[in-house]
Design a protein around this motif. Structure first.
Motif, PDB file in Angstrom:
ATOM      1  N   VAL A  35       0.833  -1.214   0.000  1.00 44.90           N
ATOM      2  CA  VAL A  35       0.000   0.000   0.000  1.00 44.90           C
ATOM      3  C   VAL A  35       0.864   1.258   0.000  1.00 44.90           C
ATOM      4  N   LYS A  36       0.334   2.294  -0.656  1.00 44.82           N
ATOM      5  CA  LYS A  36       1.116   3.523  -0.836  1.00 44.82           C
ATOM      6  C   LYS A  36       1.252   4.363   0.438  1.00 44.82           C
ATOM      7  N   MET A  37       0.210   4.354   1.289  1.00 50.07           N
ATOM      8  CA  MET A  37       0.247   5.202   2.491  1.00 50.07           C
ATOM      9  C   MET A  37      -0.146   4.376   3.715  1.00 50.07           C
ATOM     10  N   GLU A  39       0.223   4.753   6.715  1.00 49.76           N
ATOM     11  CA  GLU A  39      -0.219   5.495   7.897  1.00 49.76           C
ATOM     12  C   GLU A  39      -1.699   5.865   7.799  1.00 49.76           C
ATOM     13  N   GLU A  40      -2.292   5.734   6.610  1.00 43.70           N
ATOM     14  CA  GLU A  40      -3.709   6.103   6.433  1.00 43.70           C
ATOM     15  C   GLU A  40      -4.606   4.958   6.892  1.00 43.70           C
ATOM     16  N   LEU A  41      -5.654   5.332   7.657  1.00 44.75           N
ATOM     17  CA  LEU A  41      -6.552   4.334   8.230  1.00 44.75           C
ATOM     18  C   LEU A  41      -7.175   3.418   7.167  1.00 44.75           C
ATOM     19  N   TRP A  42      -7.519   3.994   6.019  1.00 42.06           N
ATOM     20  CA  TRP A  42      -8.098   3.190   4.935  1.00 42.06           C
ATOM     21  C   TRP A  42      -7.200   1.987   4.618  1.00 42.06           C
ATOM     22  N   PHE A  43      -5.908   2.252   4.499  1.00 42.71           N
ATOM     23  CA  PHE A  43      -4.978   1.184   4.109  1.00 42.71           C
ATOM     24  C   PHE A  43      -4.725   0.222   5.268  1.00 42.71           C
ATOM     25  N   GLN A  44      -4.730   0.767   6.491  1.00 42.68           N
ATOM     26  CA  GLN A  44      -4.590  -0.132   7.648  1.00 42.68           C
ATOM     27  C   GLN A  44      -5.780  -1.089   7.717  1.00 42.68           C
ATOM     28  N   VAL A 114      -5.402  -2.400  -6.574  1.00 39.46           N
ATOM     29  CA  VAL A 114      -6.565  -1.994  -5.795  1.00 39.46           C
ATOM     30  C   VAL A 114      -6.513  -0.474  -5.599  1.00 39.46           C
ATOM     31  N   ASP A 115      -7.657   0.158  -5.552  1.00 38.53           N
ATOM     32  CA  ASP A 115      -7.811   1.607  -5.317  1.00 38.53           C
ATOM     33  C   ASP A 115      -7.343   2.479  -6.482  1.00 38.53           C
ATOM     34  N   ASP A 116      -6.046   2.394  -6.819  1.00 39.03           N
ATOM     35  CA  ASP A 116      -5.473   3.272  -7.840  1.00 39.03           C
ATOM     36  C   ASP A 116      -5.064   2.427  -9.048  1.00 39.03           C
ATOM     37  N   GLN A 117      -5.572   2.812 -10.221  1.00 40.14           N
ATOM     38  CA  GLN A 117      -5.398   1.981 -11.414  1.00 40.14           C
ATOM     39  C   GLN A 117      -4.100   2.337 -12.148  1.00 40.14           C
ATOM     40  N   GLY A 132     -11.643  -0.925  -7.789  1.00 43.40           N
ATOM     41  CA  GLY A 132     -11.650   0.461  -7.320  1.00 43.40           C
ATOM     42  C   GLY A 132     -13.060   0.863  -6.947  1.00 43.40           C
ATOM     43  N   ILE A 133     -13.216   2.036  -6.368  1.00 37.23           N
ATOM     44  CA  ILE A 133     -14.563   2.489  -6.021  1.00 37.23           C
ATOM     45  C   ILE A 133     -15.222   3.113  -7.260  1.00 37.23           C
ATOM     46  N   SER A 134     -16.540   3.144  -7.291  1.00 36.61           N
ATOM     47  CA  SER A 134     -17.260   3.804  -8.401  1.00 36.61           C
ATOM     48  C   SER A 134     -17.155   5.304  -8.153  1.00 36.61           C
ATOM     49  N   GLN A 175     -12.068  11.952 -10.324  1.00 33.42           N
ATOM     50  CA  GLN A 175     -13.470  11.666 -10.661  1.00 33.42           C
ATOM     51  C   GLN A 175     -14.407  11.977  -9.500  1.00 33.42           C
ATOM     52  N   ARG A 176     -13.908  11.780  -8.277  1.00 30.83           N
ATOM     53  CA  ARG A 176     -14.758  12.036  -7.105  1.00 30.83           C
ATOM     54  C   ARG A 176     -15.079  13.532  -6.997  1.00 30.83           C
ATOM     55  N   THR A 177     -14.036  14.377  -7.077  1.00 29.74           N
ATOM     56  CA  THR A 177     -14.283  15.813  -6.895  1.00 29.74           C
ATOM     57  C   THR A 177     -14.973  16.407  -8.125  1.00 29.74           C
ATOM     58  N   VAL A 229     -11.238  14.529  -1.978  1.00 31.76           N
ATOM     59  CA  VAL A 229     -10.963  13.215  -2.569  1.00 31.76           C
ATOM     60  C   VAL A 229     -11.196  12.085  -1.578  1.00 31.76           C
ATOM     61  N   ASN A 230     -11.079  12.401  -0.276  1.00 37.45           N
ATOM     62  CA  ASN A 230     -11.277  11.390   0.772  1.00 37.45           C
ATOM     63  C   ASN A 230     -11.578  12.103   2.101  1.00 37.45           C
ATOM     64  N   ASP A 231     -11.766  11.304   3.141  1.00 36.87           N
ATOM     65  CA  ASP A 231     -12.045  11.875   4.465  1.00 36.87           C
ATOM     66  C   ASP A 231     -10.928  12.802   4.932  1.00 36.87           C
TER      67      ASP A 231
HETATM   68  C1  GLA Z   1      -7.363   6.340  -3.115  1.00 36.53           C
HETATM   69  C2  GLA Z   1      -7.247   7.358  -1.998  1.00 36.53           C
HETATM   70  C3  GLA Z   1      -7.517   6.697  -0.643  1.00 36.53           C
HETATM   71  C4  GLA Z   1      -8.822   5.905  -0.657  1.00 36.53           C
HETATM   72  C5  GLA Z   1      -8.825   4.935  -1.810  1.00 36.53           C
HETATM   73  C6  GLA Z   1     -10.166   4.213  -1.933  1.00 36.53           C
HETATM   74  O1  GLA Z   1      -6.284   5.453  -3.056  1.00 36.53           O
HETATM   75  O2  GLA Z   1      -5.963   7.941  -1.970  1.00 36.53           O
HETATM   76  O3  GLA Z   1      -7.590   7.672   0.357  1.00 36.53           O
HETATM   77  O4  GLA Z   1      -9.896   6.809  -0.797  1.00 36.53           O
HETATM   78  O5  GLA Z   1      -8.572   5.626  -3.047  1.00 36.53           O
HETATM   79  O6  GLA Z   1     -10.207   3.394  -3.083  1.00 36.53           O
END
Ligand code: GLA
Length: 329
Positions: A35-37, A39-44, A114-117, A132-134, A175-177, A229-231
């Motif tokens: 995973v790229k980050m 420290e980010e809760l999403w990736f944890q 996953v997440d980033d294409q 990835g997310i829609s 795409q989200r923003t 783009v995210n929380d």
């Molecule tokens: C990207 C964002 C993350 C998270 C994921 C969800 O990687 O950087 O913060 O939102 O998408 O797929």
């Protein structure tokens, strides 16, 4: 046959059977999750749910944080040295796709992004399995809900502006923003009152810095609609608004994620964090690893692309909805 000869042949048979058993023993499945980050809760959370899949299916999960190109490529060498047959990856940079694939192919490893294409040299998405997310749809949902709440508050449109904390280098977050901004405009919000600020990094400090600069330029605005783009992007903007003295009830912020934003509601104080487009680290962590496991073990190729949904939650229903998604908060 003399006694000794018989003994020797029996031992030989036992030895041969033993060797066959060793040869036939199934190779232990080992899967990397990069995973790229980290420290980010999403990736944890992705790691946490991937580990659940590993425990259930009995494969070994090798988790590595890969914040840049060199660490990513070294991590793939490490995985190969440990005998991993494949990996799931959220790349630190989509343009690393070709380098990641050529290294993975040289080791015969399977890859699921996953997440980033991944993006190829031609700027197009690469033909690599991806979940990835829609993103566009989720962004539109954010924009529509911001507008709806703007109406509910009865704010004057002249006193209100929207703030978008953006990171356009990465398609899934652009795409989200874009989706949120387009939906706001489609609902009737003035396009020239949607102010964009590009963040340098997709985390709270990156967003705080971008939002602070933007707020310095628009000091007359009384009420803010906030999206990102995210929380983390929304939370950084909220901290910047608070620092400028905005009260929580002059802000409507809607995030995208499954953790940090929700925790905002566990705090006692008021918050401008109004709603969250809840996305699923269970699917992105557990399901990607499960797909990779079945691909390696049973040769079942995963679908080429999977887009996961988002669901809007508020302070009132987030606990119940998060639980329904398998998240323990
Ligand atoms: C990207 C964002 C993350 C998270 C994921 C969800 O990687 O950087 O913060 O939102 O998408 O797929």
């Amino acid at each position: 046959m003399n006694k000794w000869l018989r003994l020797v042949s029996i031992s030989l048979v036992i030895f041969l059977l033993g060797s066959v058993a060793v040869l036939a023993a199934p190779e232990k499945v080992k899967i990397g999750f990069l995973v790229k980050m980290p420290e980010e809760l999403w990736f944890q959370n992705e790691w946490k749910f991937a580990q659940q899949a590993a425990d259930e299916y009995g494969f070994e999960l090798i988790k590595i944080g890969t914040p840049d190109g060199p660490t990513t490529l070294t991590a793939i060498d490490n995985l190969a040295a440990q005998g991993a047959q494949g990996f799931v990856i959220c790349t630190p940079d989509p343009r690393l796709g070709p380098a990641i694939m050529s290294k993975a192919n040289s080791y015969g490893m399977k890859v699921l992004a996953v997440d980033d294409q991944f993006v190829g040299p031609d700027g197009e998405f690469m033909d690599v399995h991806y979940m990835g997310i829609s993103a566009r749809k989720i962004g539109e949902m954010v924009g529509q809900s911001l507008y709806e709440e703007f109406l509910n508050r009865g704010w004057n449109v002249e006193d209100t502006a929207a703030m978008a904390i953006t990171f356009d280098e990465l398609d899934t977050v652009k795409q989200r923003t874009d989706g949120a901004a387009d939906a706001l405009i489609a609902e009737g919000f003035p396009a020239d009152q949607i102010h964009r600020a590009a963040e340098r990094t997709t985390d709270v400090p990156g967003a705080f810095e971008a939002a602070s600069a933007l707020l310095a330029k628009h000091q007359k605005v009384k009420h803010w609609l906030v999206f990102s783009v995210n929380d983390e992007g929304v939370l950084g903007a909220l901290r910047a608004l608070e620092q400028r003295g905005y009260a929580a009830d002059d802000i409507v912020a809607i995030g995208i994620g499954a953790g940090d934003g929700l925790m905002e509601w566990n705090k006692q104080e008021e918050t401008g964090y109004f709603a969250c487009a809840l996305i699923s680290p269970v699917r992105h962590g557990y399901e990607t690893s499960e797909l990779m496991y079945k691909w390696i073990k049973d040769g079942i190729e995963p679908p080429k692309t999977i887009y996961t949904a988002g669901e809007l939650v508020t302070r009132e229903n987030y606990k119940e909805r998060a639980k329904a998604l398998g998240l323990d908060l």
